[in-house]
Structure formats: structure tokens, C-alpha cells
Design an enzyme around this catalytic site. Structure first.
Site, PDB file in Angstrom:
ATOM      1  N   HIS A 103      -1.411  -3.999   5.316  1.00 56.80           N
ATOM      2  CA  HIS A 103      -0.012  -4.417   5.347  1.00 56.80           C
ATOM      3  C   HIS A 103      -0.010  -5.806   5.988  1.00 56.80           C
ATOM      4  CE1 HIS A 103       2.392  -1.086   3.986  1.00 56.80           C
ATOM      5  NE2 HIS A 103       3.479  -1.526   4.593  1.00 56.80           N
TER       6      HIS A 103
ATOM      7  N   ASP B 266       8.781  -7.380   5.156  1.00 56.25           N
ATOM      8  CA  ASP B 266       7.368  -7.753   5.263  1.00 56.25           C
ATOM      9  C   ASP B 266       7.162  -9.141   4.663  1.00 56.25           C
ATOM     10  OD1 ASP B 266       7.936  -4.874   4.765  1.00 56.25           O
ATOM     11  OD2 ASP B 266       5.855  -4.612   5.365  1.00 56.25           O
TER      12      ASP B 266
ATOM     13  N   GLU C  35      -0.988  -1.283   8.991  1.00 54.77           N
ATOM     14  CA  GLU C  35       0.470  -1.126   9.065  1.00 54.77           C
ATOM     15  C   GLU C  35       0.905  -0.765  10.489  1.00 54.77           C
ATOM     16  OE1 GLU C  35       1.844   2.168   6.707  1.00 54.77           O
ATOM     17  OE2 GLU C  35       3.824   1.272   6.424  1.00 54.77           O
TER      18      GLU C  35
ATOM     19  N   TRP D 130      15.359  -7.718   6.673  1.00 52.70           N
ATOM     20  CA  TRP D 130      14.732  -7.575   5.357  1.00 52.70           C
ATOM     21  C   TRP D 130      15.386  -8.578   4.374  1.00 52.70           C
ATOM     22  CZ3 TRP D 130      13.068  -4.556   8.945  1.00 52.70           C
ATOM     23  CH2 TRP D 130      11.904  -3.839   8.772  1.00 52.70           C
TER      24      TRP D 130
ATOM     25  N   GLU E  55       3.848   3.276  -3.670  1.00 47.28           N
ATOM     26  CA  GLU E  55       4.971   2.455  -3.234  1.00 47.28           C
ATOM     27  C   GLU E  55       4.716   1.039  -3.759  1.00 47.28           C
ATOM     28  OE1 GLU E  55       7.395   1.669   0.893  1.00 47.28           O
ATOM     29  OE2 GLU E  55       5.415   2.532   0.993  1.00 47.28           O
TER      30      GLU E  55
ATOM     31  N   ARG F  95      -0.642   3.324  -1.392  1.00 48.92           N
ATOM     32  CA  ARG F  95       0.117   4.560  -1.631  1.00 48.92           C
ATOM     33  C   ARG F  95       1.125   4.333  -2.765  1.00 48.92           C
ATOM     34  NH1 ARG F  95       2.272   3.524   4.135  1.00 48.92           N
ATOM     35  NH2 ARG F  95       4.126   2.269   3.728  1.00 48.92           N
TER      36      ARG F  95
HETATM   37  C1  BGC Z   1       6.980  -0.168   3.612  1.00 47.22           C
HETATM   38  C2  BGC Z   1       7.239  -1.254   4.556  1.00 47.22           C
HETATM   39  C3  BGC Z   1       8.679  -1.498   4.598  1.00 47.22           C
HETATM   40  C4  BGC Z   1       9.312  -0.274   5.148  1.00 47.22           C
HETATM   41  C5  BGC Z   1      10.772  -0.351   5.271  1.00 47.22           C
HETATM   42  C6  BGC Z   1       7.616   1.068   4.169  1.00 47.22           C
HETATM   43  O1  BGC Z   1       7.448   2.166   3.376  1.00 47.22           O
HETATM   44  O2  BGC Z   1       5.657  -0.017   3.282  1.00 47.22           O
HETATM   45  O3  BGC Z   1       6.335  -2.067   4.993  1.00 47.22           O
HETATM   46  O4  BGC Z   1       9.100  -2.669   5.162  1.00 47.22           O
HETATM   47  O5  BGC Z   1       8.969   0.862   4.426  1.00 47.22           O
HETATM   48  O6  BGC Z   1      11.090   0.086   6.473  1.00 47.22           O
END
Ligand code: BGC
Length: 898
Positions: A772, A481, A751, A540, A474, A472
Site C-alpha cells: 500500500h 491513498d 498497509e 479522500w 479490491e 485482494r
Molecule cells: C483501501 C484503502 C482505502 C480504505 C478506505 C481500504 O480498503 O485499501 O487503502 O483508503 O479502504 O478507508
């Protein structure tokens, strides 16, 4: 046989672009048991025959550690090729012969400036515009001995000399914070240059620098002007050195690549090609002079990571027509990359493709999970993952997109000249060229497929940096992650150079207050709401702690630990100072246990209290900091951080004990974090464990954890010896579980546990990636528990390691191999008719602590080992433990199967 198997330079074979004195790693190989290295010798020369050109001879150095031999300062000159060979000695009195000769190339070293200029086309379009070519001719009147090209762009580039593509890298110079620094690549182009006229031609696209970024379709995040910088360093036969670089002699013109965007895909019109424009002397009226810029205020560094390459070419599995009448090609697995084609047709006819990850419930092509991510932000339905090629009509035409990649398994063919067949297409798997070093296989086909899926998603999400979701709009370097999957990633692949480059970026993007962003490269706040800024989150930013620690654990990378140390300290200081309690992290917005199932339908953050989770991660990072300080010999710091940890622990127990002891209030993740991070007071430990076990059984013996909790859940069950429960979660086939996704036909890690729900419906298309890495964190468990192979904190880099496999009745065999920095470890077992056999290989210069599980008669087995000369003992769990040196072994005995 005793020999040098390999020599690595900063973890790489024959690297280009060395800017600092590197470290050399020798991998030894011996066929004799219990071989240890006693000495080494390294020589560096400017020619492969060494003697007359010797730059450095270490002499015979009595030292057993050969995984990080420092190259002395000041011996290396910039822009030079050096040859290296090594020799080793062992405890059996053997001496190896000289190793094969390897080489490495230095580039710009300290204070050395680029002589060339940044050049740009004299256009300045913020909107997507066709990619441009930039080219320059040069004449060689003498033979070339060595030619190296250093090159980078603000944008993305592909470069050719005399029509021949240089290097095998794609999407270079890569994704990094262009506002902080600039990476360049280096290539050996000696064979590309010939006597007479030559042409260097580069194609320039927008990429991350100038193209669309994020779901807001934000353009020109780093700048709106594409630029190229290149320098050819040539050594001529006469010994003369020459530099030819980007300057005002370059011309630019528009290429047939009409649009190439990371997310959108590519549009190419072959009718616009200019045959001959890659060759010396070609010129026409569309050629324009470039502009130059001599500003080098943003520092340039060599790219020492793992650039994106083609790692696999896939022949499509099949082509079919969906119920909706679409023609769809199936690549067989959900990859990152693109589609290459060979096509024939009349001039002006087109091939139009769209890439998607899954089919919907009816079996139709599905891309809503790509499109809805951006829909409510934008009026126009965005084009995404499209490939369009217009034919020139001249026989077979071969094409592959340039500055884009797609996350896909299926390709919908919307237009094609003539008969379509799979023969025309090839799935191109693009990934950072990270060598797979970890392999797992077992008697359980579901687990094997799970492991394959983890590898597929690791490749799919290792695109220069660790991203989350390659499909997507992003594809960002989400730090959560990144850190959650890193342990599994280090087992699977040799990730050291890859993560080093990402860490460089993490340190560069660290905020002034010490906090670390939610994604790196940091592309700004995703939320304009100042009340609740979305730029950091517990679990994170902790990537800054976890990833360097894992590089230390898996690769004994002290250099990275040392260089990240100040940044790590600043991060801890931030956590300490934030909020109104030094011992809690009770401030800011946090994602929580992202996509846990216990929060209820369609919720995102799970039930675990985010303030508790934030403080738990605070404690965890502080504990890591204490270990890091200890590893670096910073003992005062280590004591200080251990004290801090104890205070945080006390405070968490005071404020949040119910979050891991009360069945009503606690969550699986809450208990798992508290127990795994060592923050439960000893009086509450069994209560917390019982709560966890109860929550699992109340949930039908299924997990309901999210990104954060899942890794810790599996680790903690092992830590407390509850392998029975962990195996049940691992082998569950019903929803939610890993094997549920496998049974749904997953070829990658999803995901969401319910990306496709049991009734066939999809999770919210606003955010439903089918690749993911986070839930792939379980990959580490396949190595560390199923095959029992794990590194030890006090002997990093597998100098000494554990082999303690955990057997389960559902499996009759399992085997893991990991090519560590010392060589290959093998740990495999079979269980047949209550007879257990362990097959083991311990690399030269290492030792293994072996724990043989559940022998029928542990005392008797121990006696046998002792009589064979081992220091064997029976453990509290009635296993048998002993230490072995290098070599191959087989141990077989009757097992007490429970
Ligand atoms: C991402 C994640 C990320 C998260 C943050 C998503 O849009 O793809 O894997 O860690 O946002 O909460």
C-alpha cells in the site's frame, strides 16, 4: 557544450494519439555555469527534412521559459505524423545546433468521427466465460508508408497483426469510468502489414468492464457485453489513404483462455489453441459472425497516460519446501504482475500456481489476507490469484497470463509436470510505464531498503491509475491513498501524464453536488446503509485539490490546473454548503486517520476526532484553492478563498482547540494537521507544538499516526525545525516505525504498521495488504529534508528550488537526484570528521537557493562567498544562504555537529 538534451511533447517522447494542440518542452544542457536560455526556435514539418513540408516555424522567440511552448491552434491535421526539432540560445551568446528530430502522431481531432462499428461476439454471458478471439482479413495491393491502429474495448484486449503482438501494453484499454467515457490506444503498425493477405486478430477478456469488481464480487458493473472497436489508418505508397476498421466482416470464436479475471487469475488450456488462426485465410466451423453497433454516445479519448507495461523480469531467488510440505518459489520482492513459464510435458498435464505476499509465522504459504476480505460476503471460498495452464504436449510451451495481475512475492506450485525448478519461471513486474526520475541513496542500509520498498510499492500500485493494494479483491483507485502518496510519487517518477489521466476521471466522476468519491473510477457505494453512505470522506475527495497542485509544483502544469479549476471550485462549494456551519465540514461519514494506532487494538479509524479532521482538511483544501487561484491569476477568487480560510481557522479554534492543545484529548495526527495546515491561532502555536512533542515522547518516541497523519507529522516537524524528533521517527527500528517493517524483511510498504506484529502474528486478515503506498509518503522527506531538495511554490517546476539538507549523525552521506522538467538536480552530502561537503548540480536555466547547514563559523563562510561574488547571508538559524545558477558545485567546510 550547449545543446538541446531532449524534447518532450505533452511530457512524452513521440506520443501517439494527440487530439489537442500539445505543449512542447525543451530540456537544455550546458557545461558553462549560470547558463540561462534567452531564446528558442521550434519547427514542425510533415517530413523529417522539414524545408518543403514545413507546417510551422516559430522563428527565433526571445523567451527564457522553454518548458511549455504552445503549439498553435489549427496547424495540425488528424491522423498525421509530424516531425519536430528545436534550437536554443543562451545568455553567454551561444546558439545550439538543431536538436535530434522527434515526432508525434495526431489521432482523431475535434469533431472527427470513428468510421467503424463496435463489434461483439453474439454471446452475452454475465458469468465468466472464455475470452474470445475476433479477427478479420484484409488485402494490401500496394506498399504501405504508414499504418496506425487505434483500438479499444469494453473489456480488455490484446491485438495482433499477422500473428505479431501489437504494442507493449497490458491490461488495455485500462481502468476508467466506462459509463462516462472510453479511452483508446494508438499504435504504429506500419511494419506489421505486408503486401497480400493480412489478418488482424484481437483477444477479448472481461477486465474491469465486465469482470468481478470489489469484495462483493460484483460482476458486469459497466456492462455485460464485451465489445471491440478498432480502426487502421493506412497511407499507401501512392499517397492514397485507407481506413479498415471493426465491421461485420469480423468473425469470433472462443479462445483457450477459459477464464481471465483481474482478481481470480487465469485458466488456460493450450489444447484448445487453433494453430494458424492468427494468419490470413484460416477459417473453421467454430467461427461466428459478430454483431455490430454504431452508437458513439459515450465519448472516446486517446489514452495519454501511462499504460501498463512489463517493467522488469525477475529470475526467482529460490525455491523451497515449507514445513507444511508446499513447494514455493520466492521472487525476492513483493511485486505486482504475473508469472511467466516455460514448461514441457505430456498433453493434458497441468501447471497450477497460487500467488501470495508473505509466509506465515511457521514459514508456510499464506493467502488468508486475500481470501478473508471477501469470505463473509460469499458462500464459496473465492479463487483468487490462481494461474492454471493445461499443456498441449508439444515441446517447450511458453505461457504468460493475459488479463489479470497478482500482488505477490511467493508462488505456490500445486501441480507441475516433471521436476520443478526455478528455471521454469519468471516474475513479470507489471506497472504503468512511469519513468523513475528520483533516486535516493545513503550510508544507512535501512533507509536505502525503505526507499526501494517505496519504489516497489509505487510500481505495484501504479496500474493505469493509482490503486491501493494490488492483491485482494479490491485494487481500486482510493483517492485518499492517491493524494497522500502523490508528493513522494512526483519525486520518484515523472507522473504528470499518469495523474493527468486519473484527474480526468476524477472530474468525470465528481458527484453532482461537487463532492468527490472515495475511489475513482467510482464503482458505487460499498455500503447499502443509506444512513451512513460510504461514498465520500474527508482526506479522500481532497485528491481533486492536492494532485493538480502537486503537478503544478513539480511540473509547472498550468494546463491541468486550469482545466481542473472549475471542478476544484465545485468541490470547495460543496464543503462550504454541507452541514449546518459554513466554516466547518461537520457532515457525513469520514474514514478518519485510517489505520492510526492510537485508536486501540484492531481499530480502523484511529483516535483523532473525525469531525475535527474533516474540518481541518476543509481548511487545507481551501488554502490550496487560494494558492491555485493565485497561480492562475484569479486574484479575486484567491482573496475570497483566503478569507474563507481565515473564517474556517477561527471556527476550528473555537470548536476544536483541545484536539491539538490538550495532551489528554489531542493526538499526534490532530496536532500535526493543525500545525501543518496553518489553522492554529498564533497564541496557541507553541502549545500545539509542545503537545505534539509530548505525545511523541509519551509514546516512547514513536509515531502512532495513520494514513492521513503520517505525511503531515513528518512535514510539520520539519516546518518547526524539529529535525531531531523527525529523524528519530525516521530511524526508529523498533515498532512502530518504517525500519521496523524493513527489519521484518519487508520489500514493499505495508498497509499497517503492524501488518506483522512484533510477536509474528498478522493484523486482521480481513484487511492486511503488504503493498500500500500511504505510509510511503515519507519518501518525499528523504528528498526534501535528508537531501534538502524541494520545489518552491512561487517558482514551480524547479525553475528555482531549495537545497537545504538536514544532516544527522546517524548518516555519513546521502545523495538524491531528481530529473526535473529542466534537467537533473543532484544534491549529495558527506559528513566526515566534522567536515561537511555538499555536492550539487543545478540544471541549465534554473537557480538554487542553497542553505549550508551549521558551519562552524557562519560569518567567515559568508564572507568567503561574498568575496566570490555570491549574495550570501547568515540565516536566523546560523546557516549560510546564497543563490547559485546552473552548473556543478562542491562546498566543503567544518561543521558544528550538535
Ligand atoms: C483501501 C484503502 C482505502 C480504505 C478506505 C481500504 O480498503 O485499501 O487503502 O483508503 O479502504 O478507508
Amino acid at each position: 557544450m550547449f545543446k538541446v538534451r531532449d524534447v518532450y511533447i505533452d511530457g512524452q517522447k513521440s506520443p501517439m494519439g494527440i487530439e489537442e494542440p500539445p505543449a512542447f518542452r525543451i530540456v537544455a544542457q550546458s557545461s558553462v555555469h549560470s547558463t540561462e536560455i534567452t531564446a528558442y526556435r521550434v519547427q514542425i514539418g510533415e517530413r523529417p527534412d522539414f524545408a518543403p513540408s514545413m507546417v510551422w516555424d516559430s522563428g527565433v522567440v526571445s523567451e527564457s521559459s522553454i518548458d511549455a511552448i504552445a503549439c498553435p491552434d489549427h496547424i495540425l491535421q488528424p491522423h498525421t505524423r509530424y516531425y519536430l526539432r528545436s534550437m536554443i540560445w543562451n545568455n553567454h551568446g551561444e546558439q545550439s545546433s538543431w536538436s535530434d528530430v522527434v515526432f508525434f502522431d495526431t489521432a482523431f481531432m475535434k469533431d472527427q468521427r470513428w468510421e467503424s462499428a463496435w463489434i461483439s461476439p453474439s454471446e452475452n454471458f454475465a458469468e465468466p466465460s472464455p475470452c474470445v478471439y475476433m479477427a478479420r482479413d484484409f488485402i494490401m495491393d500496394e506498399g504501405v508508408v504508414l499504418a496506425k491502429l487505434h483500438i479499444t474495448a469494453r473489456g480488455l484486449y490484446e491485438v495482433e497483426i499477422n500473428g505479431q503482438r501489437v504494442g507493449e501494453d497490458y491490461l488495455v484499454p485500462g481502468f476508467f469510468s466506462y459509463d462516462k467515457y472510453q479511452l483508446y490506444q494508438s499504435y504504429d503498425v506500419t511494419s506489421f502489414i505486408h503486401a497480400g493477405g493480412n489478418r488482424l486478430r484481437a483477444l477479448l477478456g472481461d477486465g474491469w468492464y465486465k469482470g468481478n469488481l470489489t469484495s462483493n464480487w460484483h460482476r458486469c458493473y459497466y456492462g455485460d457485453k464485451r465489445e471491440l472497436l478498432a480502426e487502421l489508418h493506412i497511407t499507401l505508397e501512392s499517397g492514397r489513404k485507407l481506413v479498415i476498421g471493426t465491421d461485420d466482416q469480423f468473425y469470433w470464436w472462443y479462445s483457450p483462455v477459459l477464464l481471465s479475471e483481474i482478481y481470480d487469475g487465469e485458466r488456460y488450456d493450450a489444447r484448445l489453441e487453433k494453430p494458424g488462426s492468427d494468419q490470413y485465410g484460416y477459417h473453421d466451423e467454430d467461427f461466428h459472425k459478430v454483431s455490430t453497433r454504431h452508437d458513439f454516445s459515450i465519448p472516446l479519448y486517446a489514452d495519454r497516460g501511462n499504460p501498463v507495461r512489463i517493467v522488469e523480469r525477475i529470475r526467482p531467488k529460490r525455491m523451497f519446501t515449507t514445513p507444511a510440505g508446499e513447494t514455493v518459489i520466492d521472487m525476492g520482492k513483493n511485486i505486482s504482475g504475473t508469472v511467466a513459464m516455460r514448461v514441457r510435458g505430456i498433453r493434458g498435464s497441468r501447471v497450477v500456481l497460487k500467488c501470495g505476499e508473505v509466509l506465515d509465522q511457521q514459514g508456510n504459504f499464506y493467502t488468508r489476507n486475500l481470501e478473508e476480505f471477501v469470505l463473509d460476503e460469499m458462500d464459496d471460498h473465492p479463487s483468487i490469484q490462481n494461474i492454471e495452464y493445461t499443456l498441449k504436449g508439444e515441446g517447450d510451451e511458453v505461457y504468460m497470463p493475459h488479463f489479470t495481475y497478482q500482488g505477490f512475492r511467493y508462488v505456490r506450485v500445486d501441480e507441475f509436470p516433471g521436476d520443478i525448478s526455478v528455471e521454469h519461471f519468471e516474475g513479470i513486474v507489471l506497472s504503468s510505464f512511469v519513468q523513475q526520475t528520483g533516486f535516493f541513496e545513503s550510508s544507512h542500509p535501512g533507509l536505502n531498503q525503505l526507499f526501494d520498498n517505496i519504489i516497489t510499492s509505487q510500481r505495484g500500485n501504479f496500474i493505469g491509475i493509482p490503486i491501493a493494494g494490488p492483491q485482494r479483491a479490491e485494487r481500486l483507485g482510493w483517492t485518499g491513498d492517491g493524494q497522500i502518496f502523490a508528493h513522494a510519487a512526483c519525486y520518484n517518477m515523472f507522473t504528470q501524464p499518469f495523474y493527468r489521466m486519473w484527474l480526468k476521471n476524477i472530474a468525470a466522476d465528481q458527484f453532482d453536488d461537487g463532492n468527490v468519491p472515495i475511489s475513482v473510477p467510482f464503482i458505487g457505494r460499498l455500503d447499502s446503509d443509506e444512513e451512513k453512505p460510504l461514498d465520500s470522506s474527508a482526506g479522500w475527495g481532497d485528491a481533486i485539490m492536492v494532485v493538480p497542485w502537486l503537478l503544478y509544483l513539480h511540473y509547472r502544469d498550468v494546463t491541468t490546473l486550469r482545466s481542473m479549476y472549475p471542478a476544484m471550485k465545485r468541490f470547495i462549494a460543496y464543503l462550504q454548503e454541507s452541514g449546518d456551519n459554513e466554516y466547518l465540514y461537520n457532515e457525513g461519514y469520514h474514514f478518519g486517520d485510517w489505520f492510526a494506532l492510537d485508536g486501540g487494538e484492531d481499530t480502523w479509524t484511529g483516535k483523532t476526532d473525525t469531525a475535527f479532521l474533516a474540518s481541518a482538511y476543509y481548511a487545507y483544501s481551501v488554502k490550496l484553492m487560494a494558492k491555485v487561484a493565485h497561480a492562475l491569476g484569479e486574484n479575486e477568487d484567491s482573496l475570497k478563498y483566503n478569507d474563507l480560510f481565515e473564517n474556517i481557522k477561527k471556527e476550528i479554534n473555537q470548536h476544536y482547540a483541545l484536539h491539538f492543545t490538550s495532551v489528554e484529548k489531542a493526538t499526534q495526527t490532530g496536532c500535526a494537521l493543525a500545525l501543518n495546515m496553518g489553522i492554529v491561532s498564533s497564541s496557541q502555536e507553541s502549545a500545539a507544538l509542545n503537545t505534539l512533542l509530548k505525545l511523541i515522547s509519551q509514546n516512547g518516541n514513536h509515531l502512532n499516526t495513520g494514513f492521513i497523519g503520517t505525511l503531515h507529522l513528518m512535514e510539520v516537524l520539519a516546518k518547526y525545525g524539529r529535525y531531531d524528533v523527525a529523524y528519530r521517527l525516521l530511524l526508529n527500528e523498533s515498532y512502530p516505525s518504517w525500519l521496523y517493517t524493513v527489519n521484518q524483511g519487508a520489500t514493499s510498504i505495508w498497509e499497517h504498521w503492524n501488518g506483522i506484529a512484533p510477536d509474528g502474528s498478522f493484523w486482521n486478515p480481513r484487511m492486511n495488504s503488504f503493498s500500500h503506498t500511504a505510509f510511503g509518503s515519507v519518501g518525499a522527506w528523504l528528498f526534501s529534508e535528508v537531501c534538502g531538495l524541494s520545489p518552491l511554490e512561487d517558482s514551480p517546476g524547479y525553475k528555482q528550488f531549495n537545497i537545504s539538507p538536514i544532516v544527522n549523525q546517524a548518516l555519513t552521506w546521502a545523495i538524491a537526484t531528481v530529473d526535473t522538467i529542466h534537467g537533473e538536480i543532484v544534491s549529495g552530502w558527506t559528513l566526515e570528521d566534522d567536515q561537511f561537503t555538499l555536492t550539487l548540480h543545478v540544471p541549465t536555466n534554473t537557480t538554487a537557493i542553497v542553505v549550508l547547514p551549521k558551519p562552524m563559523d557562519p560569518e567567515q563562510l559568508t564572507k568567503e562567498f561574498v568575496s566570490e561574488g555570491y549574495h550570501a547571508e547568515v540565516t536566523r538559524a546560523k546557516d549560510v544562504q546564497f543563490i547559485v545558477g546552473s552548473g556543478s558545485y562542491k562546498f566543503s567546510y567544518p561543521m558544528k555537529v550538535e
